[in-house]
Scaffold this motif. Structure first.
Motif, short mmCIF file in Angstrom:
data_model
loop_
_atom_site.label_atom_id
_atom_site.label_comp_id
_atom_site.label_asym_id
_atom_site.label_seq_id
_atom_site.Cartn_x
_atom_site.Cartn_y
_atom_site.Cartn_z
N PHE A 31 2.91 -0.75 4.08
CA PHE A 31 2.61 0.65 4.37
C PHE A 31 2.90 1.50 3.13
CE2 PHE A 31 3.73 -1.40 8.29
CZ PHE A 31 2.83 -0.89 9.22
N SER A 32 2.24 2.66 3.07
CA SER A 32 2.44 3.58 1.96
C SER A 32 3.13 4.85 2.42
CB SER A 32 1.08 3.95 1.35
OG SER A 32 1.24 4.96 0.36
N PHE A 33 3.96 5.42 1.55
CA PHE A 33 4.58 6.73 1.79
C PHE A 33 4.06 7.77 0.80
CE2 PHE A 33 8.34 3.92 3.17
CZ PHE A 33 7.90 3.87 4.49
N ALA A 77 8.44 0.75 -4.34
CA ALA A 77 7.97 1.93 -5.07
C ALA A 77 6.64 2.47 -4.55
CB ALA A 77 7.85 1.59 -6.55
N SER A 78 5.82 1.60 -3.94
CA SER A 78 4.51 2.03 -3.44
C SER A 78 3.99 0.96 -2.51
CB SER A 78 3.52 2.22 -4.61
OG SER A 78 3.25 0.96 -5.22
N CYS A 79 2.91 1.25 -1.81
CA CYS A 79 2.28 0.20 -1.00
C CYS A 79 1.66 -0.84 -1.92
CB CYS A 79 1.22 0.80 -0.08
SG CYS A 79 0.44 -0.44 0.98
N SER A 80 1.15 -0.40 -3.06
CA SER A 80 0.59 -1.37 -4.02
C SER A 80 1.65 -2.38 -4.44
CB SER A 80 0.06 -0.65 -5.26
OG SER A 80 -0.93 0.26 -4.90
N ALA A 81 2.87 -1.89 -4.69
CA ALA A 81 3.97 -2.79 -5.04
C ALA A 81 4.29 -3.71 -3.88
CB ALA A 81 5.21 -1.98 -5.43
N PHE A 90 -14.71 -2.81 1.48
CA PHE A 90 -14.42 -1.39 1.66
C PHE A 90 -12.91 -1.24 1.73
CE2 PHE A 90 -14.15 2.26 4.91
CZ PHE A 90 -14.12 3.23 3.92
N THR A 91 -12.34 -0.88 0.59
CA THR A 91 -10.90 -0.61 0.55
C THR A 91 -10.64 0.26 -0.68
OG1 THR A 91 -8.67 -1.57 0.58
CG2 THR A 91 -10.31 -2.76 -0.70
N PHE A 92 -9.37 0.55 -0.91
CA PHE A 92 -8.98 1.38 -2.04
C PHE A 92 -8.77 0.48 -3.26
CE2 PHE A 92 -5.44 3.95 -4.08
CZ PHE A 92 -6.25 4.98 -4.50
N ALA A 93 -9.11 0.97 -4.45
CA ALA A 93 -9.07 0.16 -5.67
C ALA A 93 -7.70 -0.48 -5.91
CB ALA A 93 -9.47 1.02 -6.87
N ALA A 94 -6.65 0.13 -5.36
CA ALA A 94 -5.30 -0.43 -5.55
C ALA A 94 -5.17 -1.82 -4.92
CB ALA A 94 -4.26 0.51 -4.94
N VAL A 95 -6.04 -2.13 -3.96
CA VAL A 95 -5.91 -3.41 -3.24
C VAL A 95 -6.40 -4.58 -4.10
CG1 VAL A 95 -6.57 -4.68 -1.16
CG2 VAL A 95 -5.89 -2.27 -1.02
N PRO A 96 -7.66 -4.56 -4.59
CA PRO A 96 -8.02 -5.62 -5.54
C PRO A 96 -7.11 -5.62 -6.76
CG PRO A 96 -9.70 -3.89 -5.49
CD PRO A 96 -8.79 -3.66 -4.32
#
Ligand SMILES: *Cc1c(COP(=O)(O)O)cnc(C)c1O
Length: 395
Positions: free
Chosen positions: A180-182, A60-64, A86-92
């Motif tokens: 990867f993200s789409f 469903a997402s790169c976070s998933a 330094f990353t996007f909040a979705a990673v932590p």
């Protein structure tokens, strides 16, 4: 006269997607497991072939994908996962979602992981999740060697790094698992979506089942079946699959990757040259083995106060170009101090200093030379608005 371009629009979806989507609208067949060769299954095969890996799982997402990657490693509750600060909040967030504990590693003013800090935190780590932010690739030779020496698995968050290479090898294929993200701002766009790749049959079997291949739906994945049989009924189903409509949008875009990479790199390097001619702006050079696929540009302000940096962003906007300073734009999701859901965390002065002067401007691959000139002139001009032209070139 060239007007400042709209840098937010994505590229059109290739026409080839239309016939497939029309077919789906007619028969309503949107679920990946209705057939063995659904658009999602074909996307997985085509993406794996493009990347030169054995297995891919669309989700469903790169976070998933990151969440499934952590779960498929079988990490215990409370496992410590190193991530760059330094990353996007979705990673932590993905780490927390997987019941693990993120350990933030300092990042230098060239946006890459501080290897000394990384090494000092490695002893207590159970896994490593490397975010290649906007394709800026940390010293993966050092990271992989240290991870190997300590026998710690590496996941690559290549959400926004499709097309980037390290020593000519595709980013996302260096670690045990790549994600990867789409989402629409990334190189391949289906609005939302993600994909996980690996060469490890056990990991892909676990990830496929947990992504929602309930009952015997895993038989529709062309993957080593004995691993699936082994995990049958032993794993939770998190149901975070991709639908056929998204896959139909994505499949014809795979052929576009080389052009998008080439044009993005050309545009970025051209603008970087113009910005680096200013005494106030600095685009950090890549590490030698890196070849990036940028759709945005990051640069540091040199010799600016906080107020000066804010004034620079305002001046750029007045000239028609929007710039985000990661640490100064309110509630920025890439500033680690905004990840309050993590609770107490140590300060990371090096990363903080970088975020307070690092600027981010979009630079889509479709832009033409005149538009790039306009963007570069606006950025250089904005710096001069704040710092003064005479000063820049004065004695
Ligand atoms: C976009 C992005 C993500 C999240 O991707 P989603 O598909 O939106 O979940 C994670 N990490 C990085 C570095 C990103 O750029």
């Amino acid at each position: 006269m060239t007007l400042p371009p709209n840098v937010y629009d994505a590229e059109p979806i290739p026409d080839a997607a239309r016939a497939e989507i029309d077919r789906m609208l007619a028969d309503g067949d949107l679920f990946r497991y209705t057939s063995d060769d659904s658009p999602v299954a074909l996307l997985e095969q085509e993406f794996a072939a493009h990347m030169g890996v054995k297995y891919a799982l669309a989700c469903a997402s790169c976070s998933a994908a990151l969440f499934l990657a952590l779960k498929s490693l079988g990490l215990p509750h409370g496992a410590r996962v190193l991530i760059p600060a330094f990353t996007f909040a979705a990673v932590p967030s993905a780490v927390v979602h997987a019941a693990c504990v993120p350990v933030l590693v300092e990042v230098k003013d060239n946006y890459r992981i501080d290897i000394e800090d990384f090494e000092s935190k490695l002893e207590s780590a159970d896994a490593i999740l490397i975010s290649h932010m906007r394709g800026h690739t940390s010293d993966m030779d050092a990271i992989l060697a240290l991870a190997f020496a300590h026998d710690i698995p590496v996941i690559e968050d290549a959400a926004h790094s499709l097309g980037t290479e390290w020593h000519g090898r595709k980013i996302g294929t260096l670690g045990r698992i790549g994600c990867f993200s789409f989402q629409s701002y990334k190189l391949l766009n289906s609005g939302e979506g993600g994909i996980l790749i690996t060469d490890d049959a056990d990991i892909i079997a676990r990830a496929v089942i947990m992504s929602g291949a309930y009952e015997h739906n895993w038989k529709k994945h062309p993957v080593l079946q004995d691993r699936f049989a082994h995990w049958q009924n032993k794993l939770p189903l998190y149901n975070t699959r991709l639908g056929n409509l998204s896959a139909a949008l994505l499949r014809p875009q795979i052929a576009e990757i080389p052009r998008r990479v080439r044009d993005g790199r050309r545009n970025h390097d051209y603008v970087a040259g113009l910005l680096n001619a200013s005494p106030w702006l600095h685009v950090p050079p890549p590490l030698e083995p890196e070849a990036r696929a940028p759709d945005s540009i990051q640069f540091n302000l040199k010799g600016f106060s906080d107020d000066g940096a804010r004034a620079f962003a305002d001046a750029a906007e007045a000239r028609g170009v929007k710039v985000q300073i990661f640490g100064l734009s309110e509630d920025n999701a890439r500033a680690f101090w905004n990840w309050q859901f993590l609770g107490d965390m140590p300060d990371l002065p090096q990363t903080r200093a970088m975020l307070m002067r690092a600027c981010d401007a979009r630079l889509p691959a479709r832009l033409k030379r005149a538009e790039l000139d306009l963007i570069a002139a606006a950025l250089v001009g904005a710096a001069e608005d704040v710092k003064g032209k005479a000063l820049a070139y004065g004695t």
